[in-house]
Design a protein around this motif. Structure first.
Motif, mmCIF file in Angstrom:
data_model
loop_
_atom_site.group_PDB
_atom_site.id
_atom_site.type_symbol
_atom_site.label_atom_id
_atom_site.label_comp_id
_atom_site.label_asym_id
_atom_site.label_seq_id
_atom_site.Cartn_x
_atom_site.Cartn_y
_atom_site.Cartn_z
ATOM 1 N N UNK A 106 0.842 -1.210 0.000
ATOM 2 C CA UNK A 106 0.000 0.000 0.000
ATOM 3 C C UNK A 106 0.868 1.248 0.000
ATOM 4 N N UNK A 107 1.979 1.229 0.739
ATOM 5 C CA UNK A 107 2.875 2.392 0.772
ATOM 6 C C UNK A 107 3.441 2.678 -0.628
ATOM 7 N N UNK A 108 3.922 1.644 -1.298
ATOM 8 C CA UNK A 108 4.471 1.804 -2.651
ATOM 9 C C UNK A 108 3.371 2.248 -3.623
ATOM 10 N N UNK A 109 2.187 1.680 -3.451
ATOM 11 C CA UNK A 109 1.039 2.066 -4.279
ATOM 12 C C UNK A 109 0.736 3.553 -4.114
ATOM 13 N N UNK A 110 0.802 4.047 -2.899
ATOM 14 C CA UNK A 110 0.588 5.467 -2.620
ATOM 15 C C UNK A 110 1.615 6.330 -3.368
ATOM 16 N N UNK A 111 2.891 5.908 -3.344
ATOM 17 C CA UNK A 111 3.954 6.642 -4.037
ATOM 18 C C UNK A 111 3.690 6.669 -5.546
ATOM 19 N N UNK A 112 3.267 5.529 -6.097
ATOM 20 C CA UNK A 112 2.976 5.451 -7.535
ATOM 21 C C UNK A 112 1.819 6.376 -7.906
ATOM 22 N N UNK A 113 0.764 6.366 -7.082
ATOM 23 C CA UNK A 113 -0.376 7.251 -7.342
ATOM 24 C C UNK A 113 0.043 8.717 -7.311
ATOM 25 N N UNK A 114 0.907 9.080 -6.361
ATOM 26 C CA UNK A 114 1.426 10.443 -6.288
ATOM 27 C C UNK A 114 2.222 10.785 -7.542
ATOM 28 N N UNK A 115 3.088 9.853 -7.916
ATOM 29 C CA UNK A 115 3.972 10.089 -9.069
ATOM 30 C C UNK A 115 3.173 10.375 -10.325
ATOM 31 N N UNK A 116 2.067 9.680 -10.509
ATOM 32 C CA UNK A 116 1.275 9.826 -11.736
ATOM 33 C C UNK A 116 0.021 10.686 -11.539
ATOM 34 N N UNK A 117 0.067 11.546 -10.507
ATOM 35 C CA UNK A 117 -0.986 12.543 -10.269
ATOM 36 C C UNK A 117 -2.374 11.937 -10.106
ATOM 37 N N UNK A 118 -2.429 10.742 -9.527
ATOM 38 C CA UNK A 118 -3.720 10.097 -9.292
ATOM 39 C C UNK A 118 -4.216 10.305 -7.869
ATOM 40 N N UNK A 119 -3.389 10.907 -7.043
ATOM 41 C CA UNK A 119 -3.783 11.380 -5.712
ATOM 42 C C UNK A 119 -2.855 12.512 -5.320
ATOM 43 N N UNK A 120 -3.289 13.307 -4.368
ATOM 44 C CA UNK A 120 -2.454 14.373 -3.815
ATOM 45 C C UNK A 120 -2.031 14.063 -2.384
ATOM 46 N N UNK A 121 -2.465 12.923 -1.875
ATOM 47 C CA UNK A 121 -2.225 12.565 -0.473
ATOM 48 C C UNK A 121 -1.033 11.640 -0.320
ATOM 49 N N UNK A 122 -0.080 12.059 0.523
ATOM 50 C CA UNK A 122 1.020 11.182 0.933
ATOM 51 C C UNK A 122 0.747 10.755 2.364
ATOM 52 N N UNK A 123 0.293 9.505 2.533
ATOM 53 C CA UNK A 123 -0.139 9.015 3.843
ATOM 54 C C UNK A 123 1.071 8.585 4.671
ATOM 55 N N UNK A 124 1.445 9.418 5.670
ATOM 56 C CA UNK A 124 2.576 9.079 6.548
ATOM 57 C C UNK A 124 2.102 8.465 7.864
ATOM 58 N N UNK A 125 0.802 8.243 7.988
ATOM 59 C CA UNK A 125 0.219 7.712 9.225
ATOM 60 C C UNK A 125 0.281 6.185 9.222
ATOM 61 N N UNK A 126 1.511 5.648 9.286
ATOM 62 C CA UNK A 126 1.716 4.200 9.162
ATOM 63 C C UNK A 126 0.985 3.414 10.237
ATOM 64 N N UNK A 127 0.798 4.006 11.416
ATOM 65 C CA UNK A 127 0.209 3.265 12.532
ATOM 66 C C UNK A 127 -1.287 3.077 12.346
ATOM 67 N N UNK A 128 -1.878 3.854 11.453
ATOM 68 C CA UNK A 128 -3.283 3.646 11.134
ATOM 69 C C UNK A 128 -3.452 2.961 9.790
ATOM 70 N N UNK A 129 -2.383 2.368 9.261
ATOM 71 C CA UNK A 129 -2.499 1.567 8.056
ATOM 72 C C UNK A 129 -3.416 0.364 8.287
ATOM 73 N N UNK A 130 -3.645 0.028 9.547
ATOM 74 C CA UNK A 130 -4.522 -1.118 9.800
ATOM 75 C C UNK A 130 -5.914 -0.876 9.220
ATOM 76 N N UNK A 131 -6.309 0.410 9.124
ATOM 77 C CA UNK A 131 -7.605 0.714 8.519
ATOM 78 C C UNK A 131 -7.602 0.404 7.026
ATOM 79 N N UNK A 132 -6.436 0.503 6.382
ATOM 80 C CA UNK A 132 -6.320 0.162 4.969
ATOM 81 C C UNK A 132 -6.105 -1.341 4.777
#
Length: 456
Positions: A106-132
């Motif tokens: 999911x972290x790498x997926x987030x970076x890819x989405x950012x790179x290709x302008x498919x999201x503007x959010x960089x989720x640094x809240x790793x401790x709440x990744x359990x929700x994802x």
């Protein structure tokens, strides 16, 4: 290799947000071109702010949890699915075999989405990744397919990141947190529903004129409209409903008054640390990617300090218990997660721009949905808990939780993964069309609420 990754992930998670955020933000600040001293000071201030915020949330959880248990006992509720709370939900999720894979994926997926302008959010809240991860873990136990679980997890994460992008202007202009978004799955997925409800209230004569917010309460009621007095009154009322003696009632009132005052101050300290990081990120992006905007994705706890959110959440404690008792389909016994209702009602309040009356209406509808999902998915949640070896409380045969059952996108996906189950598949199609339709209907509402913002 997998064991090495698992050990590294567990080490970071075991340190917790308050210890790791200063390190992560210091490194982030250096990457953005800030000096070491400025980056470290910002990161350490954020860590201190989170520590203080967690202490206040702990006070709220302990006080409200005890009062809620007393109210449930007085009502004599006997429901067969126990609300075990989000900490147990997180522990069960992280104990599933798929969790160690989904965190880096999911972290790498987030970076890819950012790179290709498919999201503007960089989720640094790793401790709440359990929700994802939780939706993927549930789907894994529903299908016994790791690939279906990963694909569904990424679809869910994409939706949550887009919701976080869409609601970021409200986070900035209503909550006063520029450059921040809240990719908190169990909270932000209610935003399309609560904004749609807000449109509905606009069309009802009489109701659309009612506006009760923290500012006009203070203006009209003076001392009794101040946050500390609202907390005192709500705490006393809750203690009375719980059947406390006079001493315990007074103590609960003072504790709730303290929460109303201390939470905003802890968030202010946290934002003192985030401000230079957010400014540096903005400058960095503008220089290298003109016209591009990036939000720092954080724990939704940073907005729970809003007086209207705490007020609505405290009022919703007895209302949620009442709903559990009277809704004919409900089997969830609300318990541990009653203390985290400030998270559940965030977008109920934000959609109404702090109107406490509308926030309550939105929250009641939202909790009716949560109780339905908790009941509907109780068996699968219990299966997952058994699979990881969770020790059930004495007398409990099935478990779920308000927080775990706030994942609307999970419920829709679970109904869609098996087309051979015609009734469930049909329910999933209807849920998807309704959810997507409501989101499309209100897609411009945040822009209308905050015309000065740059919306998606």
């Amino acid at each position: 290799m997998l064991e090495l990754i698992k050990s590294a992930v567990n080490y970071i998670l075991d340190l917790g947000a308050t210890a790791m955020l200063p390190i992560i933000l210091t490194i982030f600040g250096l990457i953005l071109g800030q000096s070491l001293s400025k980056s470290f000071r910002a990161g350490l201030t954020v860590g201190i702010g989170f520590t203080g915020l967690n202490l206040v949330i702990g006070l709220l959880s302990d006080s409200v949890g005890t009062a809620s248990q007393a109210m449930i006992e007085r009502l004599g509720l006997n429901l067969d699915i126990l609300d075990v709370g989000w900490p147990i939900g997180a522990a069960i999720t992280f104990a599933t075999p798929i969790a160690v894979l989904l965190i880096p994926v999911i972290f790498i997926f987030n970076i890819i989405l950012l790179r290709y302008n498919m999201t503007k959010t960089m989720d640094v809240d790793l401790w709440n990744y359990w929700h994802l991860i939780f939706p993927g873990a549930m789907i894994y136990y529903a299908t016994n397919s790791i690939w279906i679980a990963i694909i569904c997890s990424l679809i869910n994460a994409f939706v949550i990141f887009k919701l976080a992008d869409w609601t970021a202007p409200a986070v900035e202009h209503f909550f006063g947190l520029p450059g921040i978004s809240l990719p908190h799955g169990e909270t932000v997925n209610f935003a399309p529903i609560t904004y749609a409800l807000n449109r509905l209230w606009d069309k009802i004569p009489g109701l659309n004129k009612i506006d009760i917010n923290a500012k006009n309460l203070k203006d009209k009621l003076g001392l009794f409209g101040e946050p500390m007095m609202i907390g005192l009154i709500l705490g006393i009322g809750m203690g009375f409903l719980a059947g406390y003696d006079s001493q315990a009632i007074i103590q609960l009132g003072i504790q709730m008054s303290a929460v109303m005052i201390l939470m905003p101050r802890m968030v202010a300290l946290l934002m003192e640390g985030l401000a230079p990081i957010a400014d540096a990120a903005k400058s960095f992006i503008q220089k290298r990617f003109p016209g591009k905007k990036v939000y720092i994705g954080l724990d939704a706890a940073v907005v729970t300090a809003h007086p209207a959110i705490i007020t609505v959440a405290l009022i919703m404690v007895p209302i949620t218990i009442f709903l559990a008792a009277v809704l004919p389909y409900n089997r969830l016994l609300p318990f541990a997660d009653l203390a985290v209702l400030p998270f559940t009602v965030i977008w109920s309040v934000a959609a109404s721009k702090g109107n406490i009356f509308r926030g309550l209406l939105n929250a009641i509808v939202s909790l009716c949905l949560v109780l339905f999902i908790a009941t509907n998915l109780g068996a699968l949640t219990t299966t997952m808990a058994h699979a990881v070896g969770f020790a059930f409380p004495e007398g409990a045969t099935m478990i779920s939780g308000i927080d775990m059952s706030s994942h609307l996108t999970l419920w829709i996906m679970l109904k869609l993964i098996d087309p051979t189950n015609v009734p469930a598949f049909a329910a999933g199609i209807i849920g998807l069309l309704l959810y997507g339709g409501l989101w499309y209907w209100v897609r411009n509402d945040i822009k209308k609420q905050f015309p000065e913002s740059e919306n998606n």
